[in-house]
Design an enzyme around this catalytic site. Structure first.
Site, PDB file in Angstrom:
ATOM      1  CE  LYS A 105      15.639 -31.115  15.964  1.00 56.72           C
ATOM      2  NZ  LYS A 105      17.160 -30.661  15.916  1.00 56.72           N
ATOM      3  CG  ASN A 219      22.634 -20.423  17.447  1.00 58.52           C
ATOM      4  OD1 ASN A 219      23.287 -21.060  17.053  1.00 58.52           O
ATOM      5  ND2 ASN A 219      22.289 -20.134  18.653  1.00 58.52           N
TER       6      ASN A 219
HETATM    7  P1  NAD Z   1      17.385 -20.138  13.715  1.00 54.01           P
HETATM    8  O1  NAD Z   1      15.869 -20.204  13.923  1.00 54.01           O
HETATM    9  O2  NAD Z   1      18.233 -19.373  14.720  1.00 54.01           O
HETATM   10  O3  NAD Z   1      17.544 -19.684  12.313  1.00 54.01           O
HETATM   11  C1  NAD Z   1      17.202 -19.996  11.117  1.00 54.01           C
HETATM   12  C2  NAD Z   1      17.575 -19.135   9.992  1.00 54.01           C
HETATM   13  O4  NAD Z   1      17.254 -19.555   8.678  1.00 54.01           O
HETATM   14  C3  NAD Z   1      16.794 -17.662  10.123  1.00 54.01           C
HETATM   15  O5  NAD Z   1      17.786 -16.645   9.847  1.00 54.01           O
HETATM   16  C4  NAD Z   1      15.872 -17.660   8.901  1.00 54.01           C
HETATM   17  O6  NAD Z   1      15.507 -16.325   8.694  1.00 54.01           O
HETATM   18  C5  NAD Z   1      16.839 -18.569   7.892  1.00 54.01           C
HETATM   19  N1  NAD Z   1      15.817 -19.029   6.996  1.00 54.01           N
HETATM   20  C6  NAD Z   1      14.454 -19.722   7.074  1.00 54.01           C
HETATM   21  N2  NAD Z   1      14.243 -20.062   5.904  1.00 54.01           N
HETATM   22  C7  NAD Z   1      15.012 -19.720   4.833  1.00 54.01           C
HETATM   23  C8  NAD Z   1      15.060 -19.732   3.629  1.00 54.01           C
HETATM   24  N3  NAD Z   1      14.246 -20.153   2.888  1.00 54.01           N
HETATM   25  N4  NAD Z   1      16.306 -19.259   2.973  1.00 54.01           N
HETATM   26  C9  NAD Z   1      17.303 -18.468   3.722  1.00 54.01           C
HETATM   27  N5  NAD Z   1      17.240 -18.572   5.053  1.00 54.01           N
HETATM   28  C10 NAD Z   1      16.178 -19.137   5.743  1.00 54.01           C
HETATM   29  O7  NAD Z   1      17.980 -21.610  13.550  1.00 54.01           O
HETATM   30  P2  NAD Z   1      19.355 -22.357  13.710  1.00 54.01           P
HETATM   31  O8  NAD Z   1      19.408 -22.679  15.142  1.00 54.01           O
HETATM   32  O9  NAD Z   1      20.302 -21.370  13.434  1.00 54.01           O
HETATM   33  O10 NAD Z   1      19.216 -23.361  12.905  1.00 54.01           O
HETATM   34  C11 NAD Z   1      19.433 -23.559  11.485  1.00 54.01           C
HETATM   35  C12 NAD Z   1      19.867 -24.883  11.201  1.00 54.01           C
HETATM   36  O11 NAD Z   1      21.039 -25.339  11.914  1.00 54.01           O
HETATM   37  C13 NAD Z   1      18.756 -25.693  11.348  1.00 54.01           C
HETATM   38  O12 NAD Z   1      18.875 -26.831  10.121  1.00 54.01           O
HETATM   39  C14 NAD Z   1      18.893 -26.488  12.686  1.00 54.01           C
HETATM   40  O13 NAD Z   1      18.231 -27.871  12.875  1.00 54.01           O
HETATM   41  C15 NAD Z   1      20.430 -26.598  12.483  1.00 54.01           C
HETATM   42  N6  NAD Z   1      21.285 -26.908  13.841  1.00 54.01           N
HETATM   43  C16 NAD Z   1      21.117 -25.808  14.812  1.00 54.01           C
HETATM   44  C17 NAD Z   1      21.666 -26.093  16.103  1.00 54.01           C
HETATM   45  C18 NAD Z   1      21.646 -25.053  17.257  1.00 54.01           C
HETATM   46  O14 NAD Z   1      22.287 -25.548  18.276  1.00 54.01           O
HETATM   47  N7  NAD Z   1      20.952 -24.046  16.955  1.00 54.01           N
HETATM   48  C19 NAD Z   1      22.441 -27.360  16.347  1.00 54.01           C
HETATM   49  C20 NAD Z   1      22.410 -28.113  15.121  1.00 54.01           C
HETATM   50  C21 NAD Z   1      21.801 -28.002  13.749  1.00 54.01           C
END
Ligand code: NAD
Length: 421
Positions: A105, A219
């Site tokens: 990571k 996402n």
């Molecule tokens: P992203 O940056 O696209 O979205 C993050 C979202 O979380 C945003 O809408 C933001 O406004 C919101 N957010 C931030 N703080 C917040 C809070 N206190 N309360 C409510 N919402 C809040 O990120 P993502 O890629 O969607 O990732 C989200 C989670 O999924 C993370 O834990 C990430 O590690 C995990 N994840 C993502 C992927 C991927 O392929 N994108 C894969 C596995 C896991």
């Protein structure tokens, strides 16, 4: 290791899983520490001519099962502890899905929303300049995470190609399609979770129309809303970093997606189509059947776990539920589909991207979806069976499932390589 560290909490799950398997204690010892974590300070030129520096890390937690794999997060609260914990989870996630990868990571301590596009590009390139010697298609392969996306992966792939003097698309996944990205990567994390829920719906006794609350609308959150709404489920509440909206009759998902597309918060839809303002803190306790944490770590903790009304939690975020909250939810009979299984669709399609880059032959989106569904169902079913056979939660079952594979690989390498690899 401090008792309040995120990694300390994550290791509770490892210890718990170890009690259900008979494995060499040296294997557990090896998995308790990151193999290497590199910290650098990135210095970039800002648009106004000034220079600014940002802390950045890359962790290669364990590479026993293959090159380390894991996203790069841009977040103001990023820490070395968080990066190592996310890399630990990647190690187990790749083992859960039987992908030929270890776990890694990276992160930069920055709020990219306060930077211009050109500044984010310079920061992304600086990250690759600093870590290029660690990265490589057979060594360490980044991908997007919170506040990073395919555009950033494209800049990073370009910077890496300039450093090594040739295109090397398999060094990074989640790239734009034009640079060797895979079809189906965009919604892969949510889609994997969606396939999992669909596959286990009968076992879980799920209603054909569920009321769903989603925390985080990036996402993962946006795509799960779209996929579940298309199947007739009702999205009753969503939140982002600025607040939450709710509607017992069901939110208008298209309106929420349009707001995000335009760079606005979901709260900007309040007052339209029956959308009501909700405090972001209250989202976890919304009356619903399925709760989908899709934001950050530790969002469901000892303080709010008792308020959860959902019977099922789909962890699209990494580490959204603390170990104390796990126990509270288990006592309430809430079933958690754990992060290392539920959100593994992202890394699985990243793996497909890496395979396609290396073979130079690209699959149609239907093939990506079919392969993803098959793996989610195979591993989800295996973990469901471990959970039933051993009488443990789905989280412990997922760790048992992954730990068995990790132990086998660690032992196959030979004991001499345990602490020197
Ligand atoms: P992203 O940056 O696209 O979205 C993050 C979202 O979380 C945003 O809408 C933001 O406004 C919101 N957010 C931030 N703080 C917040 C809070 N206190 N309360 C409510 N919402 C809040 O990120 P993502 O890629 O969607 O990732 C989200 C989670 O999924 C993370 O834990 C990430 O590690 C995990 N994840 C993502 C992927 C991927 O392929 N994108 C894969 C596995 C896991």
């Amino acid at each position: 290791m401090p008792e309040d560290s995120l990694l300390h909490h994550a290791l509770v799950r490892l210890d718990e899983a170890a009690t259900h398997l008979s494995i060499d204690p040296d294997v557990i010892e090896k998995l308790k520490y990151a193999r290497e974590t590199t910290k650098v300070r990135l210095m970039i030129r800002m648009d106004d001519g000034s220079r600014k520096s940002f802390l950045a890390w890359r962790c290669r937690y364990d590479d026993t099962r293959g090159p380390t794999k894991g996203g790069i997060r841009f977040h103001p609260d990023a820490t070395a502890d968080e990066v190592e914990t996310l890399a630990f989870w990647m190690t187990f996630k790749c083992a859960v899905m039987n992908l030929p990868y270890g776990g890694g990571k990276g992160a930069v301590q920055v709020d990219p929303r306060k930077l211009s596009k050109a500044e984010v590009e310079r920061l992304s390139r600086a990250y690759i300049q600093a870590f290029a010697r660690i990265l490589g298609p057979d060594r360490d392969i980044p991908a997007p995470d919170v506040y990073t996306n395919s555009m950033i992966m494209g800049w990073m792939a370009d910077e890496y190609a300039q450093i090594v003097g040739q295109a090397e698309p398999a060094v990074i996944t989640g790239k734009p399609i034009a640079l060797g990205g895979s079809l189906g990567r965009g919604d892969a994390t949510a889609r994997g979770g969606y396939y999992l829920v669909r596959h286990l719906a009968g076992d879980l006794g799920l209603a054909s129309t569920m009321r769903v609350a989603i925390q985080g609308f990036g996402n993962a959150g946006q795509h799960i809303a779209r996929l579940l709404a298309a199947d007739g489920h009702k999205i009753v509440a969503v939140s982002d970093s600025e607040g939450a909206v709710a509607s017992p009759a069901g939110l208008h998902v298209d309106m929420l997606l349009q707001a995000k597309e335009a760079g606005r918060s979901v709260t900007s839809t309040v007052g339209q189509g029956g959308h009501e303002l909700l405090s972001a803190r209250d989202l976890v306790g919304v009356d619903c059947d399925l709760l989908v944490p899709a934001a950050l770590e530790n969002m469901v903790d000892a303080a709010n776990a008792a308020t959860v009304k959902a019977k099922l939690v789909l962890e699209l975020a990494n580490g959204p539920v603390t170990p104390e909250a796990d126990r509270i939810l288990a006592d309430k009979g809430v079933i958690i589909l754990p992060d290392i299984l539920a959100n593994a669709g992202g890394v699985t399609v990243s793996y497909f991207e890496w395979v396609q880059n290396r073979q130079g032959f690209y699959w149609a989106v239907e093939e990506i979806h079919d392969r993803l569904r098959a793996i989610m169902e195979r591993e989800g079913r295996a973990i469901w069976n471990v959970s039933r056979d051993k009488g443990v939660t789905m989280r412990t079952a997922a760790y048992v499932h992954a730990l068995g594979r990790l132990a086998e690989a660690i032992e196959a390498h030979g004991t001499q390589s345990f602490f020197t690899s």
